[in-house]
Design a protein around this motif. Sequence first.
Motif, PDB file in Angstrom:
ATOM      1  N   PRO A 180       0.875  -1.227   0.182  1.00  0.00           N
ATOM      2  CA  PRO A 180      -0.035   0.117   0.027  1.00  0.00           C
ATOM      3  C   PRO A 180       0.871   1.354   0.006  1.00  0.00           C
ATOM      4  O   PRO A 180       0.506   2.216  -0.689  1.00  0.00           O
ATOM      5  N   LEU A 181       1.963   1.214   0.698  1.00  0.00           N
ATOM      6  CA  LEU A 181       2.817   2.566   0.713  1.00  0.00           C
ATOM      7  C   LEU A 181       3.475   2.600  -0.667  1.00  0.00           C
ATOM      8  O   LEU A 181       3.320   3.856  -1.288  1.00  0.00           O
ATOM      9  N   LEU A 182       3.943   1.826  -1.347  1.00  0.00           N
ATOM     10  CA  LEU A 182       4.669   2.007  -2.627  1.00  0.00           C
ATOM     11  C   LEU A 182       3.461   2.149  -3.743  1.00  0.00           C
ATOM     12  O   LEU A 182       3.719   2.973  -4.838  1.00  0.00           O
ATOM     13  N   THR A 183       2.214   1.668  -3.608  1.00  0.00           N
ATOM     14  CA  THR A 183       1.301   2.017  -4.721  1.00  0.00           C
ATOM     15  C   THR A 183       0.889   3.518  -4.554  1.00  0.00           C
ATOM     16  O   THR A 183       0.681   4.171  -5.537  1.00  0.00           O
ATOM     17  N   VAL A 184       0.671   4.032  -3.243  1.00  0.00           N
ATOM     18  CA  VAL A 184       0.338   5.412  -3.233  1.00  0.00           C
ATOM     19  C   VAL A 184       1.598   6.392  -4.057  1.00  0.00           C
ATOM     20  O   VAL A 184       1.236   7.203  -4.877  1.00  0.00           O
ATOM     21  N   ILE A 185       2.883   5.966  -3.801  1.00  0.00           N
ATOM     22  CA  ILE A 185       4.005   6.693  -4.329  1.00  0.00           C
ATOM     23  C   ILE A 185       3.983   6.479  -5.785  1.00  0.00           C
ATOM     24  O   ILE A 185       4.434   7.393  -6.612  1.00  0.00           O
ATOM     25  N   ARG A 186       3.757   5.343  -6.100  1.00  0.00           N
ATOM     26  CA  ARG A 186       3.692   4.983  -7.869  1.00  0.00           C
ATOM     27  C   ARG A 186       2.691   5.991  -8.430  1.00  0.00           C
ATOM     28  O   ARG A 186       2.904   6.443  -9.578  1.00  0.00           O
ATOM     29  N   ASP A 187       1.414   6.038  -7.694  1.00  0.00           N
ATOM     30  CA  ASP A 187       0.737   7.097  -8.207  1.00  0.00           C
ATOM     31  C   ASP A 187       0.854   8.282  -8.143  1.00  0.00           C
ATOM     32  O   ASP A 187       0.257   9.298  -8.654  1.00  0.00           O
ATOM     33  N   ASP A 188       1.486   8.821  -7.398  1.00  0.00           N
ATOM     34  CA  ASP A 188       1.887  10.341  -6.744  1.00  0.00           C
ATOM     35  C   ASP A 188       3.158  10.279  -6.093  1.00  0.00           C
ATOM     36  O   ASP A 188       3.213  10.255  -4.937  1.00  0.00           O
ATOM     37  N   ARG A 189       4.001  10.791  -6.856  1.00  0.00           N
ATOM     38  CA  ARG A 189       5.537  10.802  -6.245  1.00  0.00           C
ATOM     39  C   ARG A 189       5.673  12.063  -5.108  1.00  0.00           C
ATOM     40  O   ARG A 189       6.617  11.871  -4.423  1.00  0.00           O
ATOM     41  N   THR A 190       4.792  12.818  -5.141  1.00  0.00           N
ATOM     42  CA  THR A 190       4.637  13.961  -4.174  1.00  0.00           C
ATOM     43  C   THR A 190       4.067  13.630  -2.838  1.00  0.00           C
ATOM     44  O   THR A 190       3.931  14.371  -2.015  1.00  0.00           O
ATOM     45  N   ALA A 191       3.835  12.273  -2.871  1.00  0.00           N
ATOM     46  CA  ALA A 191       3.291  11.842  -1.369  1.00  0.00           C
ATOM     47  C   ALA A 191       4.037  11.284  -0.519  1.00  0.00           C
ATOM     48  O   ALA A 191       4.807  10.577  -1.224  1.00  0.00           O
ATOM     49  N   VAL A 192       3.979  11.691   0.690  1.00  0.00           N
ATOM     50  CA  VAL A 192       4.907  11.171   1.672  1.00  0.00           C
ATOM     51  C   VAL A 192       3.646  10.135   2.481  1.00  0.00           C
ATOM     52  O   VAL A 192       2.891  10.553   3.261  1.00  0.00           O
TER      53      VAL A 192
END
Length: 483
Positions: A134-146
């Motif tokens: 789930p962590l990597l999926t969020v960043i995959r979809d939006d690199r500006t998300a921490v």
Amino acid sequence: MFEEEKKELPLYNFHYRCTHLFRECKDCPKTSIIIVFHNEAWSTLLRTVWSVINRSPMENLEEIILVDDASQREYLKKPLDDYVKTLPVSTKILRTNKRVGLIQARLRGAAIATGEVLTFLDAHCECTRGWLEPLLTVIRDDRTAVVCPIIDIINDQTFAYIKSFELHWGAFNWNLQFRWYTPGGSQLVKRQIDPTLPFNTPAMAGGLFSIDRKYFYEMGSYDEGMTIWGGENLEMSFRIWMCGGKVQIAPCSRVGHIFRKASPYTFPGGIKKTLYANLARVALVWMDEWTDFYFRFNEAPNAIKHEQNISSRLQLKKELKCKSFEWYLENVWPEHFFPTRNRFFGHIRNVAVDWCLVKPDTKGISNQPVGLATLEPCIKRNVTLEMFVMTKEGFVMTDDSICLDAPETKSGPVAKVRIMACNGAERQRWSYNNSTKELRHVTNQKCLDVSDSSKSSEGLIIEDCNGEESQKWILEPVPWNNY
């Protein structure tokens, strides 16, 4: 023993939909796991490492980087060097010659990392099955998300894994201490509609999170003027939000964490030169006019604020074209309990007894103050114990997100008023009449009253409005900034 448990590890699937949503993450970026430790117990450190190995997809795991921040324990030296050579995942150990603290140690680990994503973990954790995807999926979809996981609890005595309360997000109190609060508004609605979706959080705890490696450096990594530990989580949260990114919690990602009753670590140079200096830097760089508010009520950071060289961080803030702290409060955390130009801030004094409303010192299940609303003799000097905010919506709030709360219907001989966690409910809304000096409960139009002027410590009540002195309140403003 950890490697032998690989096939029998509990899943900890706390929401059934998470299992189906994140069965695999083959198109996700690879991550470097960075774990800083200082004199950590062998068992807790290896519990963290093996939970990463056993419960992470190998195709998404670039490496594990262990940063030893000047540990003195012998088993963390050559025995650990020999042990990591046997691990099935590339594991590096980076050692410091002297104690540099969490912030500098993480920067050193990040400097040698090769994964597209940096994932920081504390050294006393347990990752659950499916924590990483789930962590990597969020960043995959939006690199500006921490993005952060839900942080569960590992009992510091029994080491049992305990599920934590899910409906919370991270923020901070008037002392800039990180706290968990209940989200409100659209974020709460979003959680209720689909509890598997990532949701925004005003601040992160800072111990466990993932961030795109290039974005980490584009946004200024950590403030290198900070030392050891403390405040870095707020500094990064403010910077990410105010400069174009977002901080989120991925509820399908869960990691257990040992919360110790007291810090086992020392603060080289003393807490004044570390934690208070770090917090002073946060306020000076990011809080604009609320900097005055913070230093007005926090003497220790105020005493050393002039020692801080923040020129490079102010330059970064300018280069990144960051928004204001006012924008942050209005857009990221509109439920906040800080004073603003369109809110009352100060003492709430009863006319009859000439005592002031105070914040209770008892704690509820979420470790927030809760109890009967009471009065005490007003303190001549300004202290946060007696400070309250009244919003334009009618919420009477104080530090740590607690509100004046009254029953909507009379359920007993006396309708007692409480101070409890703010939740945005109608029962927490009040109106103030400048002419009559009445504080009326919006739902039932009853007035805030003192039950017995000679026994005001027994708590406040709401009664039919009658014009008596005990129902009259003076809202005494207190300056909170220099503007």
